[in-house]
Design an enzyme around this catalytic site. Structure first.
Site, PDB file in Angstrom:
ATOM      1  N   SER A 290      38.452  39.312  31.879  1.00 36.93           N
ATOM      2  CA  SER A 290      38.456  38.318  32.970  1.00 36.93           C
ATOM      3  C   SER A 290      40.154  37.964  33.280  1.00 36.93           C
ATOM      4  O   SER A 290      40.731  38.862  33.762  1.00 36.93           O
ATOM      5  CB  SER A 290      37.753  37.111  32.622  1.00 36.93           C
ATOM      6  OG  SER A 290      37.614  36.111  33.615  1.00 36.93           O
ATOM      7  N   ASP A 301      49.809  47.448  38.182  1.00 35.63           N
ATOM      8  CA  ASP A 301      49.894  47.716  39.527  1.00 35.63           C
ATOM      9  C   ASP A 301      51.364  47.568  39.997  1.00 35.63           C
ATOM     10  O   ASP A 301      51.771  48.081  40.882  1.00 35.63           O
ATOM     11  CB  ASP A 301      48.918  46.858  40.432  1.00 35.63           C
ATOM     12  CG  ASP A 301      47.728  47.090  40.242  1.00 35.63           C
ATOM     13  OD1 ASP A 301      47.277  48.281  39.393  1.00 35.63           O
ATOM     14  OD2 ASP A 301      46.640  46.547  40.857  1.00 35.63           O
ATOM     15  N   LYS A 315      35.406  42.446  33.282  1.00 36.61           N
ATOM     16  CA  LYS A 315      34.709  41.448  34.275  1.00 36.61           C
ATOM     17  C   LYS A 315      35.544  41.046  35.216  1.00 36.61           C
ATOM     18  O   LYS A 315      36.902  40.550  35.004  1.00 36.61           O
ATOM     19  CB  LYS A 315      34.886  40.221  33.170  1.00 36.61           C
ATOM     20  CG  LYS A 315      34.245  38.946  33.955  1.00 36.61           C
ATOM     21  CD  LYS A 315      34.074  37.791  32.903  1.00 36.61           C
ATOM     22  CE  LYS A 315      33.672  36.659  33.541  1.00 36.61           C
ATOM     23  NZ  LYS A 315      34.209  35.986  34.704  1.00 36.61           N
TER      24      LYS A 315
END
Length: 591
Positions: A290, A301, A315
């Site tokens: 999460s 990224d 998640k």
């Protein structure tokens, strides 16, 4: 202007503003609501016996939510406060951490600044009475301790403790207060340049704790950071966003969320980050979930740091809290979150919650925790970082550098020590008996770490283990018989004749080279077992020393000791100390 950190726990009436006003949808919803109300009404009026409608309703809500996804859940009113405690960062109590051993409540840590510490309760004390209740015996459980030591701020509890070196009981009258639950487990400098911070969860107090730890490490000369999110199951989304903002350049997309009734919302970084240029390694594993995945996904990224470890939990669903009239709560999934490259890393859950939570065992069985080669992603899940490196969605964050789980630690000997509670019992007893002498001779953990000779500790440990009847052993296979059976099967695999087996067996026994082969094979297996045994022994020694350090000097020092035998930790240091390697891992791939 976008709002930097919007809270994702919002009232129901605000959500209704975003629901499409479709008459068919509204009519269907009304039919469903009327059906539920009618059913409850019929049970209340006509059922043969008096029904517990509250209990029936709770169970009905649980079953309805289980049909949605594994993370939409119902929290009964009596459990709401307990469920929120770890994320709110505090509870009402006296401020001690305890462990029940030999039917006694042992104080293993006293929270700094708490009411127990202020009155002089010490680690090593044994609580034998709470108010008018005897607190020893085989009926003492964790629930008993929680129910009697915790209570509303401002209320009073009396305890009597037994302390080593004193024959009388010590009486304390303690006024309960707010007790912090820390989410930063540990932080320390590894060398003159590299710092380490371990975050257990993204709680309401995590930003303050992180800034305190970061500031202290910075003052000690930290230039690069290992940020450990292994085992971090998540927490508040806005805290994950705030923390990620500390590491990114201005106006970088951190995360965006979107759901059928929740319009797309993007959150970007500000120019307030305090660590936007130093080298960064993020440690994750299969239990990082999460909010941990939001942070590590954004770092990956934007090529801001190197992610090391094993594929995270997967998640990618966002829950919002909806209060019910009886003060119970529903935590309902309202949207999915996406990393800056567009990845939704939520793993599939169409087969139900039971299968969903078996994913760890499936990964283990498929050897994913041991080798990255067993992990395969389809091209449809391919995305690209800012530097055009390939990353994948579809079920967790895949690290840039894979570190396998260390199965060599799981010897039969270690498993038996854990299962019988010998490690916990010994280290707690030994700490209590030697606490005063150790603190007097080694006032700080660094003194203990650098100067303490562990021979006496391990001599006592080995004697205790022997007394408990546990022997160090390794389960060895009969490699001669195994090899012989394989040789027979291979030679006469196309025959079912007993005579063929008997004839070939005689030739094997007559072959003197067989024994050389068997001896060579046996030596190879013995060497493997020796490596296992040595690795396990090394780990056990670190574990015992770490548990003693925790009992005497505090929880944060447990991780400091255990880092010495932590392969992920070692890999992170290797990467940070090699500028060329660090840059190459984040560079645009050559074509």
């Amino acid at each position: 202007m976008y709002r930097k950190f919007q809270s994702y726990i919002i009232p129901v009436f605000m959500l209704l503003l975003f629901v499409p006003s479709l008459s068919a949808q509204e009519n269907n919803a009304k039919e469903v609501e009327n059906k539920l109300l009618s059913t409850i009404g019929y049970i209340r009026r006509y059922y043969v016996e008096k029904a517990n409608l509250s209990e029936i309703t709770d169970k009905g809500i649980v079953e309805m939510l289980s049909e949605l996804d594994p993370h939409s859940v119902f929290i009964p009113a009596k459990e709401v406060e307990k469920a929120n405690e770890p994320l709110q960062g505090n509870f009402d109590g006296i401020g001690v951490a305890f462990q029940i051993m030999k039917d006694s409540i042992n104080v293993v840590e006293v929270i700094a600044g708490g009411p127990a510490e202020k009155l002089g309760v010490l680690a090593g004390d044994k609580i034998v009475k709470i108010d008018d209740k005897i607190a020893v015996g085989d009926t003492i459980t964790s629930s008993f301790v929680f129910n009697n030591l915790r209570g509303k701020k401002g209320t009073t509890v009396e305890i009597w403790v037994k302390r080593n070196g004193r024959s009388d009981l010590i009486h304390f009258k303690i006024v309960r207060d707010k007790i912090p639950i820390y989410s930063v487990d540990s932080y320390f400098m590894i060398d003159n340049n590299i710092g380490y911070i371990r975050l257990d969860r993204f709680a309401r107090t995590s930003m303050d704790e992180f800034r305190k730890a970061f500031s202290e490490l910075k003052s000690q000369g930290m230039k690069d950071l290992i940020f450990d999110l292994r085992g971090n199951g998540g927490g508040f989304l806005d805290i994950a966003i705030s923390l990620t903002d500390e590491f990114l350049e201005k106006d970088r997309l951190i995360v965006y969320t979107e759901g059928i009734s929740s319009p797309k919302q993007e959150v970007r970084s500000t120019d307030n980050g305090d660590f936007r240029s130093g080298k960064l390694v993020v440690l994750i594993d299969e239990s990082s979930a999460s909010a941990s995945e939001i942070f590590s996904g954004a770092v990956q990224d934007w090529d801001r740091g190197v992610v090391v470890g094993r594929r995270s939990f997967g998640k990618g669903l966002v829950q919002r809290i909806f209060p019910l009239p009886d003060n119970s709560e529903i935590r309902l999934t309202t949207s999915r979150y996406y990393t800056p490259s567009g990845r939704c890393i939520q793993k599939p859950y169409k087969d139900g919650a039971d299968e969903y939570y078996k994913d760890y065992m499936k990964r283990y069985e498929h050897k994913e925790l041991i080798t990255a080669d067993s992990i395969h992603f389809p091209d449809s899940l391919k995305y690209y970082t800012n530097a055009k490196r390939v990353v994948y969605g579809g079920g967790g964050i895949m690290p840039d550098i894979f570190v396998p789980i260390d199965t060599l630690r799981a010897s039969d000997y270690l498993i038996e020590l854990r299962s019988k509670g010998i490690l916990n019992n010994f280290t707690l007893d030994w700490s209590n008996q030697n606490r005063e002498a150790l603190i007097q001779q080694y006032p700080t953990f660094e003194d203990f770490r650098k100067k303490y000779d562990t021979k006496a500790l391990f001599a006592d440990f080995n004697a205790h283990v022997e007394k408990e009847g546990v022997k160090e052993k390794d389960v060895k296979k009969d490699w001669v018989a195994t090899w012989f059976q394989q040789a027979l099967s291979e030679k006469v695999k196309d025959s079912t004749s007993y005579q063929d087996y008997e004839k070939y067996a005689q030739t094997l026994f007559a072959d003197t080279s067989l024994y050389e082969k068997v001896l060579k094979k046996a030596k190879e297996e013995d060497d493997k077992l020796s490596v296992l045994s040595a690795k396990s022994d090394e780990y056990i020694h670190h574990l015992v020393r770490a548990m003693v350090a925790r009992n005497i000097y505090g929880t944060k020092y447990y991780y400091s000791v255990m880092s010495e035998t932590d392969e992920g930790f070692k890999k992170a240091i290797e990467i940070l100390k090699n500028d060329k390697l660090y840059r190459s891992l984040l560079a645009t791939p050559k074509k």
